[in-house]
Motif scaffolding. Structure first.
Motif, PDB file in Angstrom:
ATOM      1  N   ARG A  70      30.939  74.350  70.393  1.00  0.00           N
ATOM      2  CA  ARG A  70      29.927  74.890  69.479  1.00  0.00           C
ATOM      3  C   ARG A  70      29.989  76.419  69.472  1.00  0.00           C
ATOM      4  NH1 ARG A  70      25.536  71.099  69.119  1.00  0.00           N
ATOM      5  NH2 ARG A  70      26.509  69.067  68.755  1.00  0.00           N
ATOM      6  N   LEU A  71      30.081  77.007  70.656  1.00  0.00           N
ATOM      7  CA  LEU A  71      30.108  78.464  70.750  1.00  0.00           C
ATOM      8  C   LEU A  71      31.400  79.034  70.183  1.00  0.00           C
ATOM      9  CD1 LEU A  71      28.618  78.893  74.351  1.00  0.00           C
ATOM     10  CD2 LEU A  71      27.412  79.029  72.152  1.00  0.00           C
ATOM     11  N   ALA A  72      32.526  78.378  70.471  1.00  0.00           N
ATOM     12  CA  ALA A  72      33.816  78.856  69.955  1.00  0.00           C
ATOM     13  C   ALA A  72      33.856  78.782  68.434  1.00  0.00           C
ATOM     14  CB  ALA A  72      34.955  78.031  70.553  1.00  0.00           C
ATOM     15  N   PRO A  76      34.698  82.935  66.467  1.00  0.00           N
ATOM     16  CA  PRO A  76      36.163  82.800  66.445  1.00  0.00           C
ATOM     17  C   PRO A  76      36.894  84.011  66.999  1.00  0.00           C
ATOM     18  CG  PRO A  76      35.306  83.226  64.237  1.00  0.00           C
ATOM     19  CD  PRO A  76      34.124  82.951  65.114  1.00  0.00           C
ATOM     20  N   GLU A  77      36.210  85.132  67.116  1.00  0.00           N
ATOM     21  CA  GLU A  77      36.846  86.356  67.615  1.00  0.00           C
ATOM     22  C   GLU A  77      36.888  86.401  69.144  1.00  0.00           C
ATOM     23  OE1 GLU A  77      32.542  87.116  68.047  1.00  0.00           O
ATOM     24  OE2 GLU A  77      33.805  86.046  66.599  1.00  0.00           O
ATOM     25  N   ARG A  78      36.256  85.451  69.811  1.00  0.00           N
ATOM     26  CA  ARG A  78      36.182  85.474  71.268  1.00  0.00           C
ATOM     27  C   ARG A  78      36.990  84.333  71.879  1.00  0.00           C
ATOM     28  NH1 ARG A  78      30.059  87.114  72.861  1.00  0.00           N
ATOM     29  NH2 ARG A  78      31.025  87.169  74.928  1.00  0.00           N
ATOM     30  N   ARG A  79      37.322  84.501  73.154  1.00  0.00           N
ATOM     31  CA  ARG A  79      38.165  83.537  73.860  1.00  0.00           C
ATOM     32  C   ARG A  79      37.323  82.769  74.871  1.00  0.00           C
ATOM     33  NH1 ARG A  79      42.720  80.619  73.198  1.00  0.00           N
ATOM     34  NH2 ARG A  79      43.592  80.022  75.225  1.00  0.00           N
ATOM     35  N   PHE A  80      37.447  81.434  74.846  1.00  0.00           N
ATOM     36  CA  PHE A  80      36.658  80.560  75.708  1.00  0.00           C
ATOM     37  C   PHE A  80      37.581  79.654  76.526  1.00  0.00           C
ATOM     38  CE2 PHE A  80      34.157  81.661  72.051  1.00  0.00           C
ATOM     39  CZ  PHE A  80      32.863  81.836  72.514  1.00  0.00           C
ATOM     40  N   ARG A  96      39.541  67.012  70.927  1.00  0.00           N
ATOM     41  CA  ARG A  96      38.467  67.260  69.966  1.00  0.00           C
ATOM     42  C   ARG A  96      38.552  68.679  69.400  1.00  0.00           C
ATOM     43  NH1 ARG A  96      33.689  64.559  69.195  1.00  0.00           N
ATOM     44  NH2 ARG A  96      34.992  62.759  69.705  1.00  0.00           N
ATOM     45  N   SER A  97      38.902  69.650  70.259  1.00  0.00           N
ATOM     46  CA  SER A  97      39.060  71.037  69.781  1.00  0.00           C
ATOM     47  C   SER A  97      40.185  71.132  68.756  1.00  0.00           C
ATOM     48  CB  SER A  97      39.351  71.967  70.958  1.00  0.00           C
ATOM     49  OG  SER A  97      38.272  71.993  71.854  1.00  0.00           O
ATOM     50  N   LYS A  98      41.295  70.428  69.022  1.00  0.00           N
ATOM     51  CA  LYS A  98      42.425  70.427  68.092  1.00  0.00           C
ATOM     52  C   LYS A  98      42.021  69.820  66.757  1.00  0.00           C
ATOM     53  CE  LYS A  98      47.232  68.918  67.625  1.00  0.00           C
ATOM     54  NZ  LYS A  98      48.359  68.190  68.286  1.00  0.00           N
ATOM     55  N   ASN A 104      40.607  79.114  69.671  1.00  0.00           N
ATOM     56  CA  ASN A 104      40.109  80.114  70.625  1.00  0.00           C
ATOM     57  C   ASN A 104      39.437  79.505  71.846  1.00  0.00           C
ATOM     58  OD1 ASN A 104      38.000  79.198  68.957  1.00  0.00           O
ATOM     59  ND2 ASN A 104      36.786  81.038  69.347  1.00  0.00           N
ATOM     60  N   VAL A 105      39.618  78.195  72.063  1.00  0.00           N
ATOM     61  CA  VAL A 105      39.042  77.546  73.235  1.00  0.00           C
ATOM     62  C   VAL A 105      40.058  76.589  73.836  1.00  0.00           C
ATOM     63  CG1 VAL A 105      37.958  75.739  71.803  1.00  0.00           C
ATOM     64  CG2 VAL A 105      37.102  76.178  74.116  1.00  0.00           C
TER      65      VAL A 105
END
Length: 241
Positions: A70-72, A76-80, A96-98, A104-105
């Motif tokens: 959710r945060l990523a 989108p400019e930050r790395r998780f 799920r991220s893919k 970025n996560v």
């Protein structure tokens, strides 16, 4: 998060300590954490944390990745990076991220006591842990690892069940795979390792099973949760000195 030289090689019996009956069911655990009133408020809370704390984010005990995704998605400019001891949860979270196109996560197998090699010394600006530390058997080892990866001035926002709440205390005392969290003991150990307590928040009246509440009930919740024995959760804001 019991320590292990090879987290992926743990037996099912050992793994079951983390999320009890959900350890072999990432889809079910995802459903449990992905929706509902408390989940919405948790995301809202950490969105506010991200607005205040810039830089890279590491979550200790990321589960199936619900919060970090959710945060990523909104940053989108930050790395998780999420670290989770259950390999099947990590596989689920990365898949799920893919599917969501989140580049970025990333989620890695590891424990709080032994963070993966990708977590370099002094590389993390914000550490997040949610309902993870009360599973830990060696808090000093987790604090040492958090201290190692934290950049100067990094923040650690740790959210845990509030043991002062009678129901929370009873649930975490009698339920398999759970234990109560002594916030005072944790803070003292963290302070000895160079962390400073900068703040404390109390949250939640309604349990995680509640899907939706009317506006008046949420307003009441935000007032009543300030009472120590009524709030279901406690969030600690630590700063690396």
């Amino acid at each position: 998060m019991p320590s292990s030289d090879h987290p992926a090689a743990r037996s099912s019996e050992e793994q079951r300590r983390y999320n009890a009956s959900y350890d072999e069911q990432p889809e079910a655990y995802e459903s449990l954490r992905a929706e509902g009133h408390m989940t919405r408020r948790r995301v809202e809370y950490f969105e506010d944390v991200l607005r205040r704390v810039p830089g890279t984010v590491l979550e200790i005990g990321s589960g199936t990745g619900t919060l970090l995704r959710r945060l990523a998605g909104s940053h989108p400019e930050r790395r998780f990076t999420g670290v989770e001891p259950l390999p099947n949860y990590v596989d689920f979270a990365n898949a799920r991220s893919k599917d969501l196109g989140l580049a970025n996560v990333v989620f890695e197998v590891g424990t709080g006591e032994a963070l993966p090699a990708g977590a370099a010394d002094g590389s993390v600006d914000l550490i997040v842990s949610v309902d993870a530390l009360h599973h830990v058997e060696d808090l000093d080892a987790v604090i040492a690892e958090a201290s190692r990866v934290a950049a100067p001035g990094a923040r650690w926002r740790a959210m845990e069940p509030n043991r002062l709440h009678p129901y929370v205390f009873l649930w975490h005392t009698v339920t398999a795979g759970e234990r109560t969290f002594d916030a005072g003991d944790f803070v003292r150990r963290a302070q000895a390792a160079g962390w400073r307590l900068a703040g404390k928040d109390r949250l939640y009246i309604f349990p995680s099973t509640v899907q939706q509440v009317p506006p008046w009930a949420e307003r009441l919740e935000r007032r009543l949760e300030r009472v120590p024995f009524l709030s279901g959760g406690l969030a600690l804001d630590l700063v690396k000195e």
